[in-house]
Design a protein around this motif. Structure first.
Motif, mmCIF file in Angstrom:
data_model
loop_
_atom_site.group_PDB
_atom_site.id
_atom_site.type_symbol
_atom_site.label_atom_id
_atom_site.label_comp_id
_atom_site.label_asym_id
_atom_site.label_seq_id
_atom_site.Cartn_x
_atom_site.Cartn_y
_atom_site.Cartn_z
ATOM 1 N N UNK A 63 0.963 -1.240 0.064
ATOM 2 C CA UNK A 63 0.038 0.082 -0.115
ATOM 3 C C UNK A 63 0.927 1.166 0.029
ATOM 4 N N UNK A 64 0.577 2.304 -0.683
ATOM 5 C CA UNK A 64 1.266 3.422 -0.609
ATOM 6 C C UNK A 64 0.259 4.667 -0.764
ATOM 7 N N UNK A 65 0.593 5.734 -0.470
ATOM 8 C CA UNK A 65 -0.259 7.079 -0.448
ATOM 9 C C UNK A 65 -0.297 7.690 -1.741
ATOM 10 N N UNK A 66 -1.446 7.892 -2.274
ATOM 11 C CA UNK A 66 -1.533 8.596 -3.614
ATOM 12 C C UNK A 66 -3.036 9.340 -3.585
ATOM 13 N N UNK A 67 -2.939 9.645 -5.057
ATOM 14 C CA UNK A 67 -4.396 10.493 -5.364
ATOM 15 C C UNK A 67 -5.644 9.543 -5.534
ATOM 16 N N UNK A 68 -5.347 8.372 -6.007
ATOM 17 C CA UNK A 68 -6.279 7.456 -6.003
ATOM 18 C C UNK A 68 -7.538 7.708 -7.318
ATOM 19 N N UNK A 69 -7.568 6.958 -7.806
ATOM 20 C CA UNK A 69 -8.583 6.840 -8.991
ATOM 21 C C UNK A 69 -8.529 7.997 -10.014
ATOM 22 N N UNK A 70 -7.450 8.485 -10.088
ATOM 23 C CA UNK A 70 -7.202 9.449 -11.270
ATOM 24 C C UNK A 70 -7.924 10.952 -11.010
ATOM 25 N N UNK A 71 -8.443 11.087 -9.996
ATOM 26 C CA UNK A 71 -9.272 12.308 -10.020
ATOM 27 C C UNK A 71 -9.828 12.298 -8.469
ATOM 28 N N UNK A 72 -10.463 13.444 -8.091
ATOM 29 C CA UNK A 72 -11.202 13.627 -6.774
ATOM 30 C C UNK A 72 -12.483 13.290 -7.069
ATOM 31 N N UNK A 73 -13.162 12.859 -5.897
ATOM 32 C CA UNK A 73 -14.566 12.415 -6.011
ATOM 33 C C UNK A 73 -15.384 13.543 -5.179
ATOM 34 N N UNK A 74 -16.521 13.739 -5.543
ATOM 35 C CA UNK A 74 -17.321 14.506 -4.847
ATOM 36 C C UNK A 74 -18.757 14.256 -4.940
ATOM 37 N N UNK A 75 -19.523 14.495 -4.094
ATOM 38 C CA UNK A 75 -21.051 14.172 -4.104
ATOM 39 C C UNK A 75 -21.397 14.653 -2.815
ATOM 40 N N UNK A 76 -22.393 13.970 -2.073
ATOM 41 C CA UNK A 76 -23.359 14.376 -0.965
ATOM 42 C C UNK A 76 -22.556 15.055 -0.085
ATOM 43 N N UNK A 77 -21.243 14.621 0.172
ATOM 44 C CA UNK A 77 -20.239 15.281 1.248
ATOM 45 C C UNK A 77 -19.549 16.447 1.029
#
Length: 127
Positions: A63-77
Protein backbone atom coordinates in the motif's frame (compact mmCIF):
# COMPACT_ATOMS: atom_id res chain seq x y z
CA UNK A 1 -7.71 -14.85 24.37
CA UNK A 2 -5.30 -16.65 22.08
CA UNK A 3 -1.63 -16.87 22.93
CA UNK A 4 0.41 -14.64 20.59
CA UNK A 5 2.73 -17.53 19.70
CA UNK A 6 -0.32 -19.54 18.53
CA UNK A 7 -1.45 -16.67 16.32
CA UNK A 8 2.05 -16.28 14.83
CA UNK A 9 2.28 -20.03 14.24
CA UNK A 10 -1.07 -19.95 12.45
CA UNK A 11 -2.72 -22.33 14.95
CA UNK A 12 -5.51 -19.82 15.65
CA UNK A 13 -6.71 -16.74 13.82
CA UNK A 14 -8.12 -13.34 14.53
CA UNK A 15 -10.95 -11.79 12.58
CA UNK A 16 -10.61 -8.38 14.27
CA UNK A 17 -7.45 -6.39 14.90
CA UNK A 18 -8.07 -4.03 17.81
CA UNK A 19 -5.67 -1.20 18.64
CA UNK A 20 -6.56 0.29 22.02
CA UNK A 21 -5.61 3.69 23.39
CA UNK A 22 -3.30 4.01 26.43
CA UNK A 23 -6.01 3.44 29.05
CA UNK A 24 -7.90 0.84 26.93
CA UNK A 25 -11.08 2.95 27.07
CA UNK A 26 -11.40 3.16 23.26
CA UNK A 27 -9.99 1.33 20.25
CA UNK A 28 -9.57 1.42 16.48
CA UNK A 29 -10.63 -1.88 14.93
CA UNK A 30 -10.01 -3.52 11.56
CA UNK A 31 -12.15 -6.52 10.62
CA UNK A 32 -11.89 -9.05 7.82
CA UNK A 33 -15.00 -9.68 5.69
CA UNK A 34 -17.20 -12.67 6.52
CA UNK A 35 -15.78 -14.61 3.56
CA UNK A 36 -12.15 -14.20 2.49
CA UNK A 37 -11.18 -15.70 -0.88
CA UNK A 38 -7.39 -15.31 -0.68
CA UNK A 39 -4.68 -14.79 1.91
CA UNK A 40 -3.02 -11.39 1.49
CA UNK A 41 -0.51 -9.55 3.65
CA UNK A 42 -0.88 -5.79 3.33
CA UNK A 43 2.23 -3.68 3.89
CA UNK A 44 1.41 -0.18 5.11
CA UNK A 45 3.38 2.84 3.89
CA UNK A 46 5.62 4.88 6.15
CA UNK A 47 4.00 8.04 7.56
CA UNK A 48 0.50 9.32 7.01
CA UNK A 49 0.65 10.85 3.52
CA UNK A 50 -0.56 14.36 2.81
CA UNK A 51 -3.98 15.96 2.96
CA UNK A 52 -6.41 14.44 0.45
CA UNK A 53 -4.36 11.33 -0.28
CA UNK A 54 -5.76 7.83 -0.02
CA UNK A 55 -4.27 4.34 0.35
CA UNK A 56 -3.59 2.70 -3.01
CA UNK A 57 -2.63 -0.93 -3.61
CA UNK A 58 -0.19 -2.22 -6.21
CA UNK A 59 -2.28 -5.40 -6.47
CA UNK A 60 0.33 -7.43 -4.57
CA UNK A 61 -0.33 -6.19 -1.04
CA UNK A 62 1.93 -3.13 -0.96
CA UNK A 63 0.00 0.00 0.00
CA UNK A 64 1.13 3.56 -0.70
CA UNK A 65 -0.25 7.07 -0.43
CA UNK A 66 -1.53 8.66 -3.64
CA UNK A 67 -4.30 10.55 -5.40
CA UNK A 68 -6.42 7.45 -6.03
CA UNK A 69 -8.72 6.98 -9.01
CA UNK A 70 -7.04 9.59 -11.18
CA UNK A 71 -9.24 12.37 -9.83
CA UNK A 72 -11.09 13.65 -6.83
CA UNK A 73 -14.56 12.46 -5.92
CA UNK A 74 -17.35 14.68 -4.93
CA UNK A 75 -20.89 14.08 -4.02
CA UNK A 76 -23.20 14.42 -1.08
CA UNK A 77 -20.43 15.35 1.37
CA UNK A 78 -18.12 17.46 -0.78
CA UNK A 79 -19.53 20.21 -2.93
CA UNK A 80 -17.31 22.17 -5.30
CA UNK A 81 -15.73 20.90 -8.53
CA UNK A 82 -14.03 17.56 -9.19
CA UNK A 83 -12.83 15.30 -12.01
CA UNK A 84 -15.38 12.61 -11.16
CA UNK A 85 -18.76 13.30 -9.57
CA UNK A 86 -20.25 10.31 -7.78
CA UNK A 87 -23.50 10.56 -5.87
CA UNK A 88 -24.43 7.53 -3.79
CA UNK A 89 -27.27 9.00 -1.76
CA UNK A 90 -30.94 9.26 -2.64
CA UNK A 91 -30.81 13.04 -2.09
CA UNK A 92 -28.08 15.49 -3.06
CA UNK A 93 -27.69 18.04 -0.26
CA UNK A 94 -24.74 20.13 -1.50
CA UNK A 95 -24.04 22.19 -4.60
CA UNK A 96 -21.88 20.44 -7.22
CA UNK A 97 -20.34 21.36 -10.57
CA UNK A 98 -19.54 18.84 -13.30
CA UNK A 99 -16.88 20.71 -15.28
CA UNK A 100 -16.04 20.21 -18.96
CA UNK A 101 -14.27 16.92 -19.81
CA UNK A 102 -15.33 15.24 -16.56
CA UNK A 103 -17.75 12.47 -15.67
CA UNK A 104 -20.84 12.29 -13.51
CA UNK A 105 -22.78 9.30 -12.19
CA UNK A 106 -25.89 8.87 -10.08
CA UNK A 107 -27.28 5.34 -9.77
CA UNK A 108 -30.98 5.01 -9.13
CA UNK A 109 -33.40 7.80 -8.36
CA UNK A 110 -31.83 11.06 -7.19
CA UNK A 111 -33.57 13.99 -5.54
CA UNK A 112 -31.88 17.38 -5.53
CA UNK A 113 -32.66 19.10 -2.22
CA UNK A 114 -34.32 22.52 -2.20
CA UNK A 115 -31.74 25.28 -2.68
CA UNK A 116 -29.06 22.94 -4.08
CA UNK A 117 -27.56 23.76 -7.49
CA UNK A 118 -26.14 21.20 -9.94
CA UNK A 119 -24.14 22.75 -12.81
CA UNK A 120 -23.06 20.60 -15.76
CA UNK A 121 -20.33 21.98 -18.06
CA UNK A 122 -21.53 25.50 -17.33
CA UNK A 123 -24.47 24.93 -19.70
CA UNK A 124 -27.06 22.98 -17.74
CA UNK A 125 -28.01 24.31 -14.32
CA UNK A 126 -30.53 22.51 -12.10
CA UNK A 127 -31.52 24.71 -9.18
Amino acid sequence: MADIASVVAGDVGLDVLSLADDDASHALKFQAPASVTATVTFTLPDGDGTSGQTLITNGAGTLSWGAGGGGSFLGDSGGGTADIVRVHEEQLDTDITVAANTNGLAAGPLTVATGVTVTVNGNLVIA
